[in-house]
Motif scaffolding. Structure first.
Motif, mmCIF file in Angstrom:
data_model
loop_
_atom_site.group_PDB
_atom_site.id
_atom_site.type_symbol
_atom_site.label_atom_id
_atom_site.label_comp_id
_atom_site.label_asym_id
_atom_site.label_seq_id
_atom_site.Cartn_x
_atom_site.Cartn_y
_atom_site.Cartn_z
ATOM 1 N N UNK A 119 36.080 -0.264 -179.670
ATOM 2 C CA UNK A 119 37.542 -0.324 -179.587
ATOM 3 C C UNK A 119 38.162 0.765 -180.453
ATOM 4 N N UNK A 120 37.624 0.941 -181.679
ATOM 5 C CA UNK A 120 38.166 1.952 -182.589
ATOM 6 C C UNK A 120 38.012 3.352 -182.006
ATOM 7 N N UNK A 121 36.820 3.607 -181.441
ATOM 8 C CA UNK A 121 36.578 4.925 -180.853
ATOM 9 C C UNK A 121 37.489 5.148 -179.645
ATOM 10 N N UNK A 122 37.718 4.113 -178.836
ATOM 11 C CA UNK A 122 38.587 4.239 -177.665
ATOM 12 C C UNK A 122 40.006 4.605 -178.095
ATOM 13 N N UNK A 123 40.467 4.030 -179.197
ATOM 14 C CA UNK A 123 41.815 4.346 -179.679
ATOM 15 C C UNK A 123 41.908 5.808 -180.130
ATOM 16 N N UNK A 124 40.810 6.286 -180.774
ATOM 17 C CA UNK A 124 40.803 7.688 -181.200
ATOM 18 C C UNK A 124 40.856 8.628 -179.991
ATOM 19 N N UNK A 141 47.712 -1.223 -171.569
ATOM 20 C CA UNK A 141 47.064 -1.927 -172.672
ATOM 21 C C UNK A 141 45.604 -2.261 -172.349
ATOM 22 N N UNK A 142 44.935 -1.318 -171.710
ATOM 23 C CA UNK A 142 43.543 -1.579 -171.327
ATOM 24 C C UNK A 142 42.627 -1.742 -172.521
ATOM 25 N N UNK A 143 42.872 -0.972 -173.598
ATOM 26 C CA UNK A 143 42.019 -1.087 -174.783
ATOM 27 C C UNK A 143 42.194 -2.454 -175.424
ATOM 28 N N UNK A 144 43.410 -2.943 -175.447
ATOM 29 C CA UNK A 144 43.665 -4.265 -176.019
ATOM 30 C C UNK A 144 42.972 -5.354 -175.184
ATOM 31 N N UNK A 145 42.975 -5.163 -173.866
ATOM 32 C CA UNK A 145 42.280 -6.121 -173.005
ATOM 33 C C UNK A 145 40.777 -6.096 -173.282
ATOM 34 N N UNK A 146 40.239 -4.905 -173.540
ATOM 35 C CA UNK A 146 38.828 -4.811 -173.883
ATOM 36 C C UNK A 146 38.515 -5.523 -175.187
ATOM 37 N N UNK A 147 39.435 -5.428 -176.169
ATOM 38 C CA UNK A 147 39.246 -6.136 -177.432
ATOM 39 C C UNK A 147 39.212 -7.642 -177.216
ATOM 40 N N UNK A 148 40.131 -8.124 -176.390
ATOM 41 C CA UNK A 148 40.170 -9.562 -176.117
ATOM 42 C C UNK A 148 38.926 -10.019 -175.364
ATOM 43 N N UNK A 149 38.338 -9.104 -174.591
ATOM 44 C CA UNK A 149 37.135 -9.462 -173.840
ATOM 45 C C UNK A 149 35.886 -9.478 -174.715
ATOM 46 N N UNK A 150 35.974 -8.930 -175.949
ATOM 47 C CA UNK A 150 34.840 -8.996 -176.865
ATOM 48 C C UNK A 150 34.055 -7.723 -177.014
ATOM 49 N N UNK A 165 32.618 -4.509 -178.778
ATOM 50 C CA UNK A 165 32.364 -4.309 -180.211
ATOM 51 C C UNK A 165 33.516 -3.552 -180.884
ATOM 52 N N UNK A 166 33.856 -3.911 -182.116
ATOM 53 C CA UNK A 166 34.975 -3.242 -182.819
ATOM 54 C C UNK A 166 34.841 -1.730 -182.882
ATOM 55 N N UNK A 167 33.601 -1.235 -183.046
ATOM 56 C CA UNK A 167 33.419 0.219 -183.117
ATOM 57 C C UNK A 167 33.796 0.887 -181.803
#
Length: 873
Positions: free
Chosen positions: A826-831, A811-820, A822-824
């Protein structure tokens, strides 16, 4: 700030001549004062020489440039003499000397104070000056230059190949210990544990008595010695065995070193003797009341290397080096400075002896169960001063009257505490059930001699109470009679002369005088002697007034001198009992430290761990002692740990930021707290004694030595694998993450396997390499645990619960989201993650349907006699 007599400020860059060394000049061309300064500087080349000139302590030549830079003072110039021109000068006011000395000592400088030792008014030519005090980082005694709750160690090191001897002392508290070993790495670790303010190093370098500040002179230090300390190079002759041994025998009045434990420890003896020689040089003619030398072995204590102390944040945080947030901050409830210092030493040097640990546990248990006893001890501890350092100042001849009053008041408190402890059972508590008669008598003498609130100054009177000395009482009685004569003089003279405007006055410049207003135009009596004519009045004296004044001044001087002599006798009486005072101080410090641990146990819900001889490490409901205090009550999630029985190695997986690192540290801290004798933050615990605790946590680099983050990680890992034993506790957080994925995974697997199979140390291995979970199916002493999370459609919730089983996601991407992030991003990382997963499935499908698809799929890992020899990805 500099002397008002100094010339205009000058900049070094615009006048290079100011930087000239005193060694580069013809001494005969200097002014007499600068000639003397240069001669004194030759005697103390390693120190900054502060030279008393009027109300200032001045420095010249290179020293002036140094203190101007370090203290941010104005650098001025002074005429140096015939054909010399201007030389550098900078100074500090005499009343601010301690403050500036503190700054210089903290920066690693040694300081020599050159005082005027005769009255300038009576001097013939140049005022006589001598060096009266020497401050070096490791030898200071002044209260303002010391940290109350931290020892100020002076260390001495002697090297002989890989073998080494170490001695260290705290001059302010009297502690004096020595040891020797043959592992140079152990010397490094011991020095980093002690954090000495100054290290004496035997050297053949030509520039001896040179003080190397942190980071300086690395080329003069033997390989392997840490460079973050101050080193003072000393002649090798000071460390020769015959001279060092004789110095120890004479200092402690013994005929053999057998009783000190170092008769056959040559290197330890040489280091201890060299340290005593240095103290004799820096405290010229001043006694140094050290406790009897103790010899210790490193194997008597749990070993904590520098990385472990840093990662577990024992005395300061690893991020910003602050005290708040450290383990010591969380458990230090001590009332006295000496108790605080002792607790710090316990924390950095845990015990291996179960009996010693249980003695401390028994004291804590007694304090917890006896509420009234605990409260009374606390009430009295708050009124006990720093007996160790007070005894040290008295023994060295630097204590003032207020120091002795603090001792007196502490003795009073100990007398009140003794009957309270008389019914106690613990050996730590019963050590203070009586106050030695010598100290009780000394307290009575101090009560009968010193006033309740004496001044700091020792030469201005007001120290000794009436009735303490008959000669002093007679002098005071005569002084009071003469003062009364002056009080009644004005009314008597008015009545005798008939001059109603007549006044009797006094000032420091003119002394006593009789004033008559000039406007009245009244003739003075014939016995009046004109002293001074002012605009509005005439001042006179009489023969009797002059005689009385002279007698008054003489009596005041005699009283001040007599009071000072009485005080010196009193201070010497205290110094004679310095060793006994420090024995009592040790008992007080132990009770204080254990009282603090009992207080923590009560209010934080700690329990007594069961210590066993085997390798068990069973913790039920364990908590991190620091994180728990930083969170609101009830927010910390406790967890269990079971190692050393069936399982030696725990593979711990789970998401980023889920608490794996916290879990690792709390296990290490619980083990460490148990071995200092403390209760621990857990519902219950059963712990085998550890010989060492190792940690490999976090990613740091060491650019100063050219080591990358990954190389530092590998060095620390190598240290663990080369020194761990089955009785060690190893805490690893992310091995192999600083290199390519397959390289890192291979290293992590191999390290885990080596710890589990070869060393069989109790180990917790936190990792994001989920492939390591496979080890549990291959090795019987490996178990998988995970930090679980709760997955929701748009987020995950960290539960911070450690449970059996292995995780397969981080869940590294989720941890990055919690750390702040930018949404773009996070979205690109999921893609990108979706694309990677799709490609992985395609690659897996090709392998299953390709030309060799008819073969049966082999397991990912093959093991031959317990050894991994093929890992197919």
């Amino acid at each position: 700030m500099t002397s008002p007599a100094a010339d205009q400020p000058l900049r070094l860059g615009r006048n290079p001549g100011l930087q000239i060394s005193h060694d580069a000049l013809d001494r005969q061309t200097l002014t007499p004062m600068l000639q003397h300064y240069a001669d004194m500087k030759d005697q103390y080349p390693h120190a900054l020489l502060l030279y008393r000139v009027g109300d200032f302590y001045e420095t010249f030549f290179q020293d002036a440039c140094t203190i101007a830079r370090e203290l941010e003072l104005v650098l001025t110039g002074k005429e140096g003499g015939k054909d010399i021109g201007r030389i550098a000068m900078a100074g500090v006011p005499h009343h601010a000397l301690e403050r500036y000395c503190r700054q210089l000592v903290e920066k690693g400088y040694a300081i020599a104070i050159c005082d005027q030792v005769e009255d300038p008014a009576q001097a013939q030519g140049l005022v006589k000056r001598e060096v009266t005090r020497i401050f070096t980082p490791g030898t200071v005694l002044d209260e303002g230059l010391l940290q109350p709750r931290k020892n100020n160690f002076l260390a001495a090191v002697i090297l002989a190949g890989t073998h080494w001897g170490l001695a260290y002392a705290d001059v302010s508290t009297g502690e004096f210990l020595t040891t020797q070993d043959q592992d140079r790495d152990q010397l490094h670790q011991e020095l980093t544990r002690l954090q000495p303010s100054e290290i004496l190093l035997a050297s053949e370098a030509p520039d001896l008595n040179r003080l190397l500040r942190p980071g300086e002179g690395g080329d003069l230090l033997p390989e392997g010695l840490p460079t973050q300390f101050c080193y003072t190079l000393r002649p090798m002759a000071d460390f020769h065995h015959p001279e060092a041994r004789q110095r120890l025998l004479e200092t402690f009045g013994v005929r053999s070193l057998e009783g000190l434990g170092c008769e056959r420890l040559t290197l330890a003896t040489r280091a201890a003797g060299g340290l005593l020689g240095y103290l004799a040089d820096t405290h010229r003619g001043q006694p140094i009341p050290l406790q009897t030398l103790s010899t210790y072995q490193l194997t008597n204590y749990l070993i904590l290397d520098q990385q472990t102390r840093r990662n577990l944040e024992l005395t300061q945080t690893s991020r910003d080096g602050t005290f708040q947030g450290s383990l010591l901050w969380a458990i230090d409830r001590t009332c006295t400075a000496m108790g605080g210092r002792l607790l710090r030493r316990w924390l950095l040097q845990p015990l291996l002896d179960i009996k010693g640990i249980q003695d401390r546990q028994a004291t804590i248990q007694e304090l917890i169960s006896q509420t009234h006893l605990r409260q009374e001890i606390h009430r009295h501890l708050q009124h006990i001063y720093d007996l160790e350092r007070l005894a040290g100042r008295a023994g060295s001849g630097t204590a003032n009257a207020r120091d002795l009053v603090a001792l007196r008041d502490s003795f009073d408190t100990l007398l009140k505490l003794a009957p309270i402890l008389a019914t106690a059972q613990s050996s730590y508590l019963t050590a203070l059930k009586t106050l030695p008669p010598e100290l009780e008598h000394l307290g009575d003498v101090l009560h009968g001699t010193l006033v309740e609130s004496p001044p700091i100054a020792l030469m201005e009177g007001g120290l000794i109470r009436p009735g303490a000395n008959s000669d002093l009482d007679q002098h005071r009685q005569q002084l009071e009679q003469d003062r009364q004569w002056f009080v009644t003089l004005e009314s008597h003279e008015r009545e005798r002369t008939g001059i109603n405007s007549l006044k009797v006055g006094f000032n420091k410049a003119a002394g006593y005088h009789i004033s008559i207003s000039r406007s009245k135009n009244q003739a003075p009596p014939p016995d009046y002697i004109r002293k001074q004519t002012l605009t509005n009045e005439e001042r006179y004296i009489t023969a009797e007034l002059k005689e009385r004044e002279a007698r008054l001044m003489t009596l005041q001087a005699d009283i001040h001198n007599l009071e000072y002599e009485i005080f010196l006798e009193l201070r010497n009486a205290v110094a004679a009992q310095a060793s006994l005072i420090r024995q009592i101080a040790t008992a007080v410090a132990s009770i204080d430290a254990l009282w603090g641990l009992a207080d923590v146990a009560i209010y934080q819900g700690y329990t007594c761990p069961e210590l066993v001889e085997n390798r068990e490490l069973f913790i039920t409901g364990g908590r991190h002692p620091v994180v728990e205090q930083a969170l609101p009550i009830g927010f910390f999630v406790p967890n269990d740990t079971h190692l050393g029985g069936i399982a030696d190695l725990m593979i711990l997986t789970g998401p980023n930021a889920s608490g794996k690192s916290c879990y690792l540290r709390q296990v290490g801290l619980i083990q460490l707290l148990a071995q200092i004798g403390s209760f621990v933050p857990a519902q219950a615990s059963k712990l085998g004694i550890c010989d060492r605790i190792f940690t490999r946590v976090g990613a740091v680099d060491d650019l100063a030595t050219g080591q990358s983050t990954f190389m530092v990680e590998m060095n620390e890992t190598a240290n663990i694998l080369n020194h761990a034993t089955p009785k060690s506790l190893v805490l690893l957080d992310e091995i192999g993450r600083g290199t390519a994925t397959f390289d890192g995974l291979a290293i992590a697997w191999s390290v885990a396997e080596y710890l589990a199979m070869t060393i069989q140390a109790r180990t917790i291995f936190a990792t994001h390499y989920h492939e390591l979970n496979e080890l549990a199916s291959l090795l019987s002493n490996v178990v998988n645990y995970q930090v679980v999370v709760k997955e929701l459609p748009d987020e995950i919730i960290f539960l911070h619960q450690v449970q059996p089983g292995g995780a397969d996601r981080s869940y590294g991407i989720e941890a990055g989201r919690l750390a702040g992030l930018p949404p773009s991003v996070i979205q690109r990382a999921r893609q990108v993650m979706q694309q990677i997963e799709q490609h992985s499935k395609i690659a897996l499908g090709l392998r299953k349907t390709g030309p060799n698809s008819s073969r049966t799929t082999q397991p990912a890992t093959k093991v031959h006699q317990g050894q991994l020899f093929s890992y197919e990805l």
